[in-house]
Design a protein around this motif. Structure first.
Motif, PDB file in Angstrom:
ATOM      1  N   THR A 197       0.851  -1.194   0.000  1.00  0.00           N
ATOM      2  CA  THR A 197       0.000   0.000   0.000  1.00  0.00           C
ATOM      3  C   THR A 197       0.886   1.243   0.000  1.00  0.00           C
ATOM      4  OG1 THR A 197      -1.607  -1.204   1.328  1.00  0.00           O
ATOM      5  CG2 THR A 197      -1.862   1.182   1.230  1.00  0.00           C
ATOM      6  N   HIS A 198       0.510   2.202  -0.834  1.00  0.00           N
ATOM      7  CA  HIS A 198       1.293   3.435  -0.954  1.00  0.00           C
ATOM      8  C   HIS A 198       0.385   4.634  -0.707  1.00  0.00           C
ATOM      9  CE1 HIS A 198       4.231   0.936  -3.304  1.00  0.00           C
ATOM     10  NE2 HIS A 198       3.105   0.326  -3.640  1.00  0.00           N
ATOM     11  N   ILE A 199       0.873   5.598   0.055  1.00  0.00           N
ATOM     12  CA  ILE A 199       0.144   6.854   0.249  1.00  0.00           C
ATOM     13  C   ILE A 199       1.024   7.977  -0.276  1.00  0.00           C
ATOM     14  CG2 ILE A 199      -0.972   8.397   1.918  1.00  0.00           C
ATOM     15  CD1 ILE A 199      -1.353   5.924   3.727  1.00  0.00           C
ATOM     16  N   MET A 200       0.392   8.904  -1.016  1.00  0.00           N
ATOM     17  CA  MET A 200       1.152   9.964  -1.673  1.00  0.00           C
ATOM     18  C   MET A 200       0.799  11.322  -1.067  1.00  0.00           C
ATOM     19  SD  MET A 200       2.648   7.871  -3.768  1.00  0.00           S
ATOM     20  CE  MET A 200       3.606   9.001  -4.794  1.00  0.00           C
ATOM     21  N   SER A 201       1.667  12.290  -1.311  1.00  0.00           N
ATOM     22  CA  SER A 201       1.464  13.637  -0.779  1.00  0.00           C
ATOM     23  C   SER A 201       0.209  14.273  -1.372  1.00  0.00           C
ATOM     24  CB  SER A 201       2.677  14.511  -1.105  1.00  0.00           C
ATOM     25  OG  SER A 201       2.832  14.630  -2.507  1.00  0.00           O
ATOM     26  N   SER A 202      -0.388  15.218  -0.632  1.00  0.00           N
ATOM     27  CA  SER A 202      -1.602  15.889  -1.110  1.00  0.00           C
ATOM     28  C   SER A 202      -1.261  17.099  -1.976  1.00  0.00           C
ATOM     29  CB  SER A 202      -2.441  16.345   0.082  1.00  0.00           C
ATOM     30  OG  SER A 202      -1.718  17.301   0.833  1.00  0.00           O
ATOM     31  N   ASP A 203       0.034  17.478  -1.984  1.00  0.00           N
ATOM     32  CA  ASP A 203       0.451  18.642  -2.768  1.00  0.00           C
ATOM     33  C   ASP A 203       1.503  18.222  -3.795  1.00  0.00           C
ATOM     34  OD1 ASP A 203       2.295  17.949  -0.821  1.00  0.00           O
ATOM     35  OD2 ASP A 203       3.053  19.981  -0.571  1.00  0.00           O
ATOM     36  N   ASP A 204       1.751  19.091  -4.743  1.00  0.00           N
ATOM     37  CA  ASP A 204       2.815  18.855  -5.712  1.00  0.00           C
ATOM     38  C   ASP A 204       3.915  19.876  -5.480  1.00  0.00           C
ATOM     39  OD1 ASP A 204       1.724  16.695  -7.213  1.00  0.00           O
ATOM     40  OD2 ASP A 204       0.287  18.100  -8.100  1.00  0.00           O
ATOM     41  N   ILE A 205       5.131  19.361  -5.344  1.00  0.00           N
ATOM     42  CA  ILE A 205       6.276  20.267  -5.226  1.00  0.00           C
ATOM     43  C   ILE A 205       6.404  21.052  -6.525  1.00  0.00           C
ATOM     44  CG2 ILE A 205       8.809  20.382  -5.072  1.00  0.00           C
ATOM     45  CD1 ILE A 205       8.746  17.733  -3.583  1.00  0.00           C
ATOM     46  N   CYS A 206       6.755  22.338  -6.426  1.00  0.00           N
ATOM     47  CA  CYS A 206       7.125  23.119  -7.603  1.00  0.00           C
ATOM     48  C   CYS A 206       8.133  24.177  -7.159  1.00  0.00           C
ATOM     49  CB  CYS A 206       5.896  23.783  -8.228  1.00  0.00           C
ATOM     50  SG  CYS A 206       6.342  24.872  -9.603  1.00  0.00           S
ATOM     51  N   ILE A 207       9.375  24.015  -7.571  1.00  0.00           N
ATOM     52  CA  ILE A 207      10.425  24.944  -7.128  1.00  0.00           C
ATOM     53  C   ILE A 207      10.916  25.793  -8.301  1.00  0.00           C
ATOM     54  CG2 ILE A 207      12.382  23.326  -7.407  1.00  0.00           C
ATOM     55  CD1 ILE A 207      11.872  25.666  -4.382  1.00  0.00           C
ATOM     56  N   LEU A 208      10.095  25.852  -9.351  1.00  0.00           N
ATOM     57  CA  LEU A 208      10.493  26.574 -10.564  1.00  0.00           C
ATOM     58  C   LEU A 208      10.947  28.004 -10.256  1.00  0.00           C
ATOM     59  CD1 LEU A 208      10.717  26.322 -13.643  1.00  0.00           C
ATOM     60  CD2 LEU A 208       8.349  27.083 -13.823  1.00  0.00           C
ATOM     61  N   GLU A 209      10.199  28.695  -9.358  1.00  0.00           N
ATOM     62  CA  GLU A 209      10.539  30.083  -9.035  1.00  0.00           C
ATOM     63  C   GLU A 209      11.958  30.228  -8.487  1.00  0.00           C
ATOM     64  OE1 GLU A 209       6.643  29.772  -7.294  1.00  0.00           O
ATOM     65  OE2 GLU A 209       6.778  31.933  -6.915  1.00  0.00           O
ATOM     66  N   ASP A 210      12.406  29.215  -7.751  1.00  0.00           N
ATOM     67  CA  ASP A 210      13.736  29.309  -7.131  1.00  0.00           C
ATOM     68  C   ASP A 210      14.726  28.315  -7.730  1.00  0.00           C
ATOM     69  OD1 ASP A 210      12.985  31.368  -5.569  1.00  0.00           O
ATOM     70  OD2 ASP A 210      12.700  30.197  -3.736  1.00  0.00           O
ATOM     71  N   LEU A 211      14.447  27.916  -8.959  1.00  0.00           N
ATOM     72  CA  LEU A 211      15.294  26.914  -9.603  1.00  0.00           C
ATOM     73  C   LEU A 211      16.752  27.367  -9.685  1.00  0.00           C
ATOM     74  CD1 LEU A 211      14.890  24.108 -10.926  1.00  0.00           C
ATOM     75  CD2 LEU A 211      14.908  25.276 -13.132  1.00  0.00           C
ATOM     76  N   HIS A 212      16.947  28.689  -9.840  1.00  0.00           N
ATOM     77  CA  HIS A 212      18.320  29.208  -9.984  1.00  0.00           C
ATOM     78  C   HIS A 212      19.188  28.878  -8.766  1.00  0.00           C
ATOM     79  CE1 HIS A 212      15.960  32.270  -7.936  1.00  0.00           C
ATOM     80  NE2 HIS A 212      17.077  32.701  -7.397  1.00  0.00           N
ATOM     81  N   LEU A 213      18.555  28.742  -7.596  1.00  0.00           N
ATOM     82  CA  LEU A 213      19.356  28.415  -6.403  1.00  0.00           C
ATOM     83  C   LEU A 213      19.973  27.027  -6.555  1.00  0.00           C
ATOM     84  CD1 LEU A 213      16.965  29.724  -3.590  1.00  0.00           C
ATOM     85  CD2 LEU A 213      18.948  30.877  -4.608  1.00  0.00           C
TER      86      LEU A 213
END
Lengths: 434, 310
Positions: B221-237
């Motif tokens: 059984t697998h449980i997944m996060s309720s949100d999606d990561i998105c780091i596009l705004e800070d990708l330059h870091l």
């Protein structure tokens, strides 16, 4: 290493010449003393750092020294759990901490992360390293890898079946430790960050808030064959189909507690070298009761393996300390619907630890008891001690330290003299049903 | 010369492989049904061979996921599978169990080893340890924050891979939790599927608006996060820090969505590499993702800016 004789019979069954180690949890110094006195061959504890029970009453180095000294009198060893998954900030200080453990006389650490394992091997070679269950080791090639890395012992993942353990024992000569009793992560160890997501507490560094035992509702997006749509007040956006009815219990991941008492011969014959009891957060009463029972079962088996039988009073004893229903985990089969807990909440263990025997005076058949919980004249109590010492009686006359008669024992740690029906000894325990 | 940053995406079919290469992915993570864990789709051996050929022709590296929890039974076919992967010419294998590491080193030493222990790849010392055992890359835990990631990279002797977008696994059990629950209610799942296509999710009382996908497959059984990561705004870091591979998790997302995400990150990476000093994030890159984002799943920074306690 246990000495083993291989016998060509089913599933690697073997005749053992030496007993497996009985390994008990000790949440603090007092629990350590009880675990050892009641028959543990080794105990595992947590120190101030690197352990997975950051809420527990963990040991200082001074307490460790005292615990090691106490255990040594019984020929027992003390292990320390350093079983977190390390973050960068934890790296500095590992070496110093491990040196302190070694200086305190600790025999082994239980570690999951190579960041700790490597330091121990390099800097403190006298300190044994046991691979923690947090590595979820379930196959013999991985066990072989860790053996070649110099580890004398692997604690298997809790998902290992007897069959799998037999194969591992046949393929690799190494000490195998397995959990045989207590609460279990329902996830594969380490592969759960529910706490991190729900409460920002890092489960793999001891912050677990047991979100697996919380209550959840199970839905599906589209209407399947098993569900009707739920009325939604917010329009269609959250249309969802519940997979439960009003009166149904909530979904939960919580598992029943492991109990392998009824299968001691299987555990011994498959070759498990160390029988591990879970529960650094459990009470003295729990630890003493559980250790006492498994000690007797293991000893009875080795007394006469051919005629070993499970004694029903052992199970009765275990149930006096249990607060959850019990099962056999993954040893025989993958757990099913009968192996999970859907009830509203854990019950309390049915018995309280009421008093600790400090002294016994055979001239007048009285004992000095240190009060640990309320008890009163006329109530039924039980005394028990190591090796199955056990009797029931009613609380009769009792007196306080000044010899004044008492109707009830109300004060924590008060010294009370009372009449007892049979001889008792220091470290015997008195419990009462509530 | 400016550093090369790989853009990785998970793919569940040849069609997805092709679309994501078109969108700008330079690394494809694929897997089979036995050794792969939580892959968008299971590829057959013939499909894996085809994916490698496609990648070779169109400049994408094919990495095979073998991060499943290994049992004795799974060892029996392990050597054959490794020999097959060698023959197929895959670029790298992701492993978490030492048995896979040992088998690749013995039977296919030319295949690169990437260490991915999911939530347990949490520090540089352990990554460097696996580096000395033969790994050349670590896939860092998704629960690390930005400071930890930068510190990790500074101290690594091997490559770093960071998930920049998509959902994450938050719980994996070998138990059949949904089946057991339905059975307990007296409504057994009779042959019905409980896999990721079923759209099952959990809701916790205090988080009524968050949906945590749950599914069962042969691995448990697998449980997944309720949100999606998105780091596009800070990708330059991450680019500044020299992170070697940026991973987009395509699991449980439609092809069109993933292709748009790959495209957005590709645009950002190319803009950065072209002119690191003058690089600026542009809102319009994110807008396209927002348009396609499931309104019931929030785009968040995941653990990038969280402080955890314990």
């Amino acid at each position: 290493m246990e000495e083993l004789l291989f016998k060509p019979s089913y599933r690697g069954k073997r005749v053992r010449l030496s007993k497996p180690e009985l390994l008990a949890p000790a949440g603090n110094l007092e629990k350590l003393k009880f675990a050892v006195h009641y028959g543990a061959d080794a105990v595992y504890i947590g120190g101030q750092k690197y352990g997975l029970r950051s809420n527990a009453d963990n040991f200082s180095f001074e307490e460790m020294r005292e615990g090691v000294e106490f255990a040594a009198k019984y020929g027992a060893k003390v292990f320390v759990a350093t079983n977190i998954y390390v973050h960068n900030e934890d790296i500095e200080g590992i070496e110093e901490y491990l040196r302190h453990l070694y200086d305190a006389g600790i025999a082994a650490i239980i570690a999951a992360d190579p960041a700790i394992i490597e330091v121990a091997q390099r800097a403190v070679p006298g300190l044994e390293v046991h691979l923690s269950t947090q590595q979820s080791t379930l196959n013999w090639q991985a066990v072989k890898f860790w053996k070649e890395e110099g580890l004398p012992r692997v604690v298997l993942g809790r998902e290992a079946s007897l069959e799998e353990i037999a194969e591992i024992k046949n393929q690799v000569e190494i000490e195998i430790e397995a959990f045989i009793h207590g609460a279990m992560c329902s996830s594969i160890s380490g592969r759960c960050v529910l706490s991190n997501h729900f409460t920002d507490r890092d489960s793999n560094r001891g912050g677990c808030c047991q979100s697996c035992r919380w209550k959840y509702d199970l839905f599906e997006d589209a209407g399947g064959q098993d569900s009707e749509p739920e009325e939604s007040s917010t329009g269609n956006a959250m249309a969802r189909f519940p997979l439960f009815e009003e009166e149904d219990p909530a979904f939960t991941m919580g598992s029943k507690d492991l109990c392998m008492l009824e299968h001691i011969p299987d555990l011994i014959e498959v070759g498990i070298d160390s029988f591990k009891i879970e529960g650094r957060m459990k009470s003295i009463h729990y630890v003493a009761t559980v250790v006492n029972v498994y000690r007797q079962a293991i000893d009875a088996y080795f007394e006469d393996p051919e005629h070993y039988v499970l004694r029903p009073e052992w199970l009765e004893e275990l149930n006096k300390a249990a607060n959850r229903p019990l099962n056999t985990g993954f040893f025989y089969d993958i757990p099913d619907h009968e192996d999970h807990i859907y009830e509203p909440k854990d019950k309390e263990a049915p018995y309280d630890f009421a008093g600790l025997v400090l002294e016994y005076d055979e001239t007048d058949q009285t004992a000095v008891i240190q009060q640990r919980n309320f008890f009163a004249k006329g109530q039924e109590i039980e005394f028990f001690g190591p090796n199955g010492t056990f009797f029931k009686q009613t609380v009769q006359e009792m007196w306080d330290e000044d010899g004044l008669p008492l109707e009830a024992a109300r004060h924590p740690l008060q010294r009370i003299r009372m009449k007892v029906d049979f001889p008792v000894a220091y470290f015997d325990m008195m419990r009462r049903k509530h | 010369m400016t550093k090369q940053h790989e853009l990785m995406v998970t793919a569940g079919s040849l069609q997805e492989c092709s679309a994501y290469i078109d969108a700008g992915a330079s690394e494809l993570l694929i897997g089979d049904a036995i050794y792969g864990l939580r892959m968008p789709g299971a590829l057959t051996e013939a499909e894996i061979r085809e994916a490698v050929r496609m990648g070779q022709a169109r400049h994408a590296k094919v990495i095979v996921s073998m991060t499943n929890v290994m049992t004795n039974d799974m060892l029996r076919l392990l050597t054959d599978y490794i020999l097959f992967l060698k023959d197929a010419g895959v670029y790298a294998v992701e492993y978490s169990d030492p048995s896979v590491l040992a088998a690749v080193k013995t039977y296919a030493p030319s295949i690169r080893l990437h260490w991915n222990a999911e939530m347990m790849s949490t520090n540089y010392a352990t990554a460097n340890y696996w580096g000395r055992k033969g790994a050349v890359r670590v896939a860092a835990a998704k629960e690390l924050n930005m400071d930890e990631i930068l510190d990790l990279k500074r101290n690594l002797e091997i490559e770093a891979q960071i998930q920049v977008h998509g959902m994450t696994n938050i719980y994996h059990s070998k138990r059949k939790l949904v089946q057991s629950y339905m059975m307990h209610q007296g409504r057994p799942v009779l042959g019905g599927s409980l896999d990721k296509e079923r759209g099952l999710f959990l809701v916790e009382a205090d988080r009524a608006q968050e949906k945590f996908p749950i599914f069962e497959d042969t691995h448990g059984t697998h449980i997944m996060s309720s949100d999606d990561i998105c780091i596009l705004e800070d990708l330059h870091l991450l680019l500044q820090a020299g992170i070697d591979s940026l991973k987009i998790e395509g699991f449980m997302k439609p092809l069109g969505y993933n292709a748009a995400v790959v495209q957005a990150y590709r645009t950002a990476i190319d803009a950065y590499v072209m002119n690191p000093a003058g690089y600026q994030f542009r809102e319009e890159w994110l807008d396209r993702i927002r348009e396609l984002q499931d309104p019931q799943r929030e785009l968040t920074f995941g653990f990038f800016y969280k402080e955890q306690v314990y």
